[in-house]
Scaffold this motif. Sequence first.
Motif, PDB file in Angstrom:
ATOM      1  N   PRO A  30       0.852  -1.199   0.000  1.00  0.00           N
ATOM      2  CA  PRO A  30       0.000   0.000   0.000  1.00  0.00           C
ATOM      3  C   PRO A  30       0.882   1.241   0.000  1.00  0.00           C
ATOM      4  O   PRO A  30       1.796   1.359   0.825  1.00  0.00           O
ATOM      5  CB  PRO A  30      -0.797  -0.119   1.310  1.00  0.00           C
ATOM      6  N   LEU A  31       0.632   2.156  -0.910  1.00  0.00           N
ATOM      7  CA  LEU A  31       1.420   3.383  -0.997  1.00  0.00           C
ATOM      8  C   LEU A  31       0.906   4.425  -0.014  1.00  0.00           C
ATOM      9  O   LEU A  31      -0.299   4.513   0.242  1.00  0.00           O
ATOM     10  CB  LEU A  31       1.360   3.944  -2.413  1.00  0.00           C
ATOM     11  N   ALA A  32       1.814   5.211   0.532  1.00  0.00           N
ATOM     12  CA  ALA A  32       1.433   6.280   1.457  1.00  0.00           C
ATOM     13  C   ALA A  32       1.076   7.528   0.665  1.00  0.00           C
ATOM     14  O   ALA A  32       1.879   8.013  -0.129  1.00  0.00           O
ATOM     15  CB  ALA A  32       2.586   6.570   2.411  1.00  0.00           C
ATOM     16  N   GLY A  33      -0.131   8.035   0.869  1.00  0.00           N
ATOM     17  CA  GLY A  33      -0.580   9.226   0.168  1.00  0.00           C
ATOM     18  C   GLY A  33      -0.090  10.509   0.825  1.00  0.00           C
ATOM     19  O   GLY A  33       0.498  10.497   1.910  1.00  0.00           O
ATOM     20  N   PRO A  34      -0.336  11.645   0.176  1.00  0.00           N
ATOM     21  CA  PRO A  34       0.159  12.943   0.672  1.00  0.00           C
ATOM     22  C   PRO A  34      -0.305  13.285   2.079  1.00  0.00           C
ATOM     23  O   PRO A  34       0.465  13.846   2.863  1.00  0.00           O
ATOM     24  CB  PRO A  34      -0.392  13.937  -0.351  1.00  0.00           C
ATOM     25  N   PHE A  35      -1.552  12.988   2.432  1.00  0.00           N
ATOM     26  CA  PHE A  35      -2.068  13.397   3.734  1.00  0.00           C
ATOM     27  C   PHE A  35      -1.417  12.620   4.874  1.00  0.00           C
ATOM     28  O   PHE A  35      -1.051  13.189   5.910  1.00  0.00           O
ATOM     29  CB  PHE A  35      -3.593  13.227   3.770  1.00  0.00           C
ATOM     30  N   ARG A  36      -1.267  11.335   4.704  1.00  0.00           N
ATOM     31  CA  ARG A  36      -0.616  10.528   5.741  1.00  0.00           C
ATOM     32  C   ARG A  36       0.856  10.909   5.866  1.00  0.00           C
ATOM     33  O   ARG A  36       1.407  10.984   6.971  1.00  0.00           O
ATOM     34  CB  ARG A  36      -0.755   9.047   5.412  1.00  0.00           C
ATOM     35  N   ARG A  37       1.489  11.164   4.739  1.00  0.00           N
ATOM     36  CA  ARG A  37       2.895  11.583   4.775  1.00  0.00           C
ATOM     37  C   ARG A  37       3.040  12.963   5.405  1.00  0.00           C
ATOM     38  O   ARG A  37       4.026  13.248   6.095  1.00  0.00           O
ATOM     39  CB  ARG A  37       3.468  11.561   3.364  1.00  0.00           C
ATOM     40  N   ALA A  38       2.043  13.841   5.178  1.00  0.00           N
ATOM     41  CA  ALA A  38       2.102  15.173   5.772  1.00  0.00           C
ATOM     42  C   ALA A  38       2.027  15.094   7.293  1.00  0.00           C
ATOM     43  O   ALA A  38       2.714  15.836   8.001  1.00  0.00           O
ATOM     44  CB  ALA A  38       0.959  16.029   5.230  1.00  0.00           C
TER      45      ALA A  38
END
Length: 254
Positions: A30-38
């Motif tokens: 599963p790839l980490a999206g911008p919001f979770r990475r933020a």
Amino acid sequence: MATAALEATHEALDTTVRLITPERITFQYPLAGPFRRATAYLIDLAVLGMLVFLGLMVSLLLALGTAAGGGLFLVILFALRFGYGALLEGVLNGQTVGKRAMGLRVVSVEGVPINGGQAFLRNLLWCFDGIVPFGYLPAIASMLLTRRFQRLGDLAARTMVIVEQRPTRGGVALLEEKAVQTLLPRLPARIDAGPELARALADYVAHRKRFSTSRREEMAAHLAVPARKTYDLPEDATGDTVLCALYHRVFLEE
């Protein structure tokens, strides 16, 4: 995460990247999206802020409160800004404090752990991803326009950020077979397994006793053969023993 060398298929579907080993075994991350990475980045920013404050106090103490402390503080600030992420990701196998808190990990696009050079490069390029006049727009735009949500630093270092799904510990089987215990010292103390590999090991161990010895060897061969090469395990170790030992490291000795 699978430790054998992996090759990417360039296929991403529903925020999942699919990787295939040379033995044609498929793993999905599963790839980490911008919001979770933020969110992870904000946690790291808070940690970095505390380190910067400590750096300021140290520089003032060493300079005895004189103006010379300003120059020392700038050196400390530069080292923390670009060294914090690079050092932690290089030492902690692709994780910082924020990434660990959010269950994220940086891996190469081939699905294997990143090296120190990749960790340094992707963090150094924050000076472009977070360039001051544009805020973090370059990083956000790059993540939204790439299939693996890669910012500019990820593209340059050939890395991506995945969501690490830890296997649950409920119902973990205890393997006390003598052959498995003999093989364990030859394996690393800790093996990071991706969700697909962890699930495969768990399913195999849970149902292995239902099958004959020959059937177990047939089922285990696809993972056992590359594992023997990766960890330099003896050729006479059965595939069943190899998979049970890997299961032991992944689930019982994290």
